[in-house]
Design an enzyme around this catalytic site. Structure first.
Site, short mmCIF file in Angstrom:
data_model
loop_
_atom_site.label_atom_id
_atom_site.label_comp_id
_atom_site.label_asym_id
_atom_site.label_seq_id
_atom_site.Cartn_x
_atom_site.Cartn_y
_atom_site.Cartn_z
CB SER A 161 -0.84 -0.01 1.27
OG SER A 161 -1.42 1.26 1.48
CE1 TYR A 191 -3.62 -2.47 5.58
CE2 TYR A 191 -3.25 -0.14 5.14
CZ TYR A 191 -3.51 -1.41 4.69
OH TYR A 191 -3.63 -1.63 3.35
CE LYS A 250 -1.32 -4.35 3.39
NZ LYS A 250 -1.63 -5.64 2.80
N1 UFG Z 1 -12.34 11.86 3.42
C1 UFG Z 1 -13.35 12.74 3.75
N2 UFG Z 1 -14.44 12.24 4.41
C2 UFG Z 1 -14.55 10.93 4.77
C3 UFG Z 1 -13.50 10.04 4.43
C4 UFG Z 1 -12.41 10.55 3.77
O1 UFG Z 1 -13.30 13.93 3.45
O2 UFG Z 1 -15.57 10.56 5.38
C5 UFG Z 1 -11.17 12.38 2.67
C6 UFG Z 1 -9.86 12.20 3.41
O3 UFG Z 1 -9.64 13.27 4.29
C7 UFG Z 1 -8.88 12.15 2.22
C8 UFG Z 1 -9.68 11.48 1.12
O4 UFG Z 1 -11.05 11.62 1.49
O5 UFG Z 1 -8.56 13.43 1.82
C9 UFG Z 1 -9.38 9.99 0.98
O6 UFG Z 1 -9.57 9.34 2.22
P1 UFG Z 1 -9.73 7.77 2.33
O7 UFG Z 1 -10.02 7.45 3.75
O8 UFG Z 1 -10.70 7.29 1.32
O9 UFG Z 1 -8.32 7.19 1.88
P2 UFG Z 1 -6.85 7.49 2.45
O10 UFG Z 1 -6.08 8.13 1.36
O11 UFG Z 1 -6.90 8.18 3.75
O12 UFG Z 1 -6.30 6.02 2.73
C10 UFG Z 1 -6.44 5.02 1.76
C11 UFG Z 1 -6.61 3.68 2.47
C12 UFG Z 1 -5.35 3.25 3.13
C13 UFG Z 1 -4.24 3.26 2.13
C14 UFG Z 1 -4.11 4.62 1.50
C15 UFG Z 1 -3.06 4.58 0.42
O13 UFG Z 1 -7.63 3.76 3.45
O14 UFG Z 1 -5.50 1.94 3.62
O15 UFG Z 1 -5.35 5.02 0.91
O16 UFG Z 1 -2.68 5.84 0.05
F1 UFG Z 1 -3.10 2.91 2.73
#
Ligand code: UFG
Length: 349
Positions: free
Chosen positions: A135, A159, A163
């Site tokens: 990841s 997590y 990885k």
């Molecule tokens: N976001 C919101 N509201 C929400 C959820 C997320 O605004 O309810 C925003 C976050 O702040 C971020 C974007 O949407 O800016 C993406 O968030 P995600 O939670 O969808 O994904 P992340 O990039 O935080 O993390 C994901 C996976 C991880 C992985 C990572 C790899 O959850 O397991 O991508 O870059 F490791």
């Protein structure tokens, strides 16, 4: 044709990769504990591939990889049936950042022990070609505009730590083996979307944490609104920017990686799988609304702790070494993801 073992093959990325492997002519053995996935997914894989169980191109074993005897039996049985496993794609593992912070031992036990067992049993069965589901989370706070594979690895949650250490384990095994092993650590950015048929897709158990499954639930009126975490990030519109990649492009990347290792054995690779394109939360929401002609109510809230302003892949290495390029757009991701949700409002039931 070769037989590939897909651990966690009933999960989100695993199931789409199974389809891509079948389409390319490989036979597969799926080992899945089904603790975070559903066996109905396997029926859907067969349906999309126009296969039935008696054709034996898809064998399924309910298995927790922490059980070594069970894992060994999978290899022995396949050999006895004249279809020895020649490569493994290892998806099986727990993947919730939140849960890993609350219960790290669960993550270390599950993700690490299963990977150690898998490597041991593969070695004992003379199968040394392995693609590992890593990841982009291994990079932590890189701060770079585009993140390449040489960036410092500094995960920031349990997590991500699992990885990271499994990647290290892969390198140690490779270094000790005098080129017996062929290994790829695939670092995914943000996989979303679903197979175009709408028969398989992401099926989060419990409340989702990631933005796309939340958007699907908001559009389906299961959740009243999306909370956008922060509107003052140093990005084009103040919301977080990510590299969303269609799960089928990611799946194709796995098949090409496996084929690359078969053709160029005796190497270890760390490879980013992303599109190289940054999309903000607001852009994602607006594209979703436009393409699906549906409302997605949202409000702004505080930044989520541990979040980054921008995480986007430099994918030049994957493009050149695998001859791979993601071809599906954000519009495709939004349309295919919503199609899956409309056809399966309650997931695989
Ligand atoms: N976001 C919101 N509201 C929400 C959820 C997320 O605004 O309810 C925003 C976050 O702040 C971020 C974007 O949407 O800016 C993406 O968030 P995600 O939670 O969808 O994904 P992340 O990039 O935080 O993390 C994901 C996976 C991880 C992985 C990572 C790899 O959850 O397991 O991508 O870059 F490791």
């Amino acid at each position: 044709m070769k037989t590939i073992l897909v651990t966690g093959g009933a999960g989100f990325i695993g199931s789409h990769t199974c389809l891509a492997l079948l389409e390319r002519g490989y036979d597969i053995v799926i080992a899945d504990s089904f603790i975070n996935s559903n066996p109905i997914c396997i029926d859907r894989i067969l349906k999309i591939s126009d296969l039935n169980k008696s054709q034996n191109r898809v064998n399924v074993v309910q298995s927790d990889l922490r059980n070594k005897e069970n894992l060994n039996k999978i290899f022995k049985d396949a050999k006895q049936q004249g279809n020895p496993i020649e490569g493994v794609i290892h998806f099986a593992g727990l993947k919730s950042v939140n849960e890993s912070v609350k219960n790290p031992i669960l993550y270390w036990d599950n993700n690490l022990i299963s990977s150690i067992n898998l490597i041991k049993i593969m070695d004992e069965n003379d199968c040394r070609t392995l693609v590992f589901s890593s990841s982009a989370t291994v990079y932590g706070f890189s701060g770079k505009y585009l993140i390449n594979e040489n960036e410092k690895l500094e995960p920031i949650n349990p997590y991500g730590n699992t990885k990271y250490v499994i990647e290290k384990l892969m390198h140690d095994i490779y270094d000790s083996s005098q080129s017996d092993w062929s290994i790829a650590n695939l670092r995914y950015f943000n996989p979303i979307g679903a197979h175009v048929s709408g028969l398989i897709g992401e099926n989060p158990i419990g409340l989702p944490n990631n933005v796309f499954p939340i958007i699907l639930q908001v559009a389906a009126r299961i959740i009243p609104e999306l909370k956008i975490y922060g509107k003052d990030w140093p990005t084009k519109d103040g919301t977080g920017v990510r590299d969303y990649i269609h799960v089928m492009d990611l799946a194709d990347g796995h098949v090409l990686t496996m084929e690359h290792l078969f053709e160029n054995s005796g190497k270890i690779l760390d490879i980013n799988l992303g599109t190289g394109i940054g999309t903000s939360v607001l852009e994602l929401v607006n594209t979703f609304k436009k393409i699906n002609k549906i409302e997605v109510p949202y409000s702004f809230s505080e930044r989520r702790s541990g979040d980054l302003s921008r995480v986007v892949a430099d994918n030049s290495f994957s493009r050149s070494i695998l001859n791979w390029s993601p071809i599906r757009s954000i519009e495709d991701m939004c349309r295919d993801g919503w199609n899956w949700k409309v056809l399966n409002p309650n997931g695989f039931i």
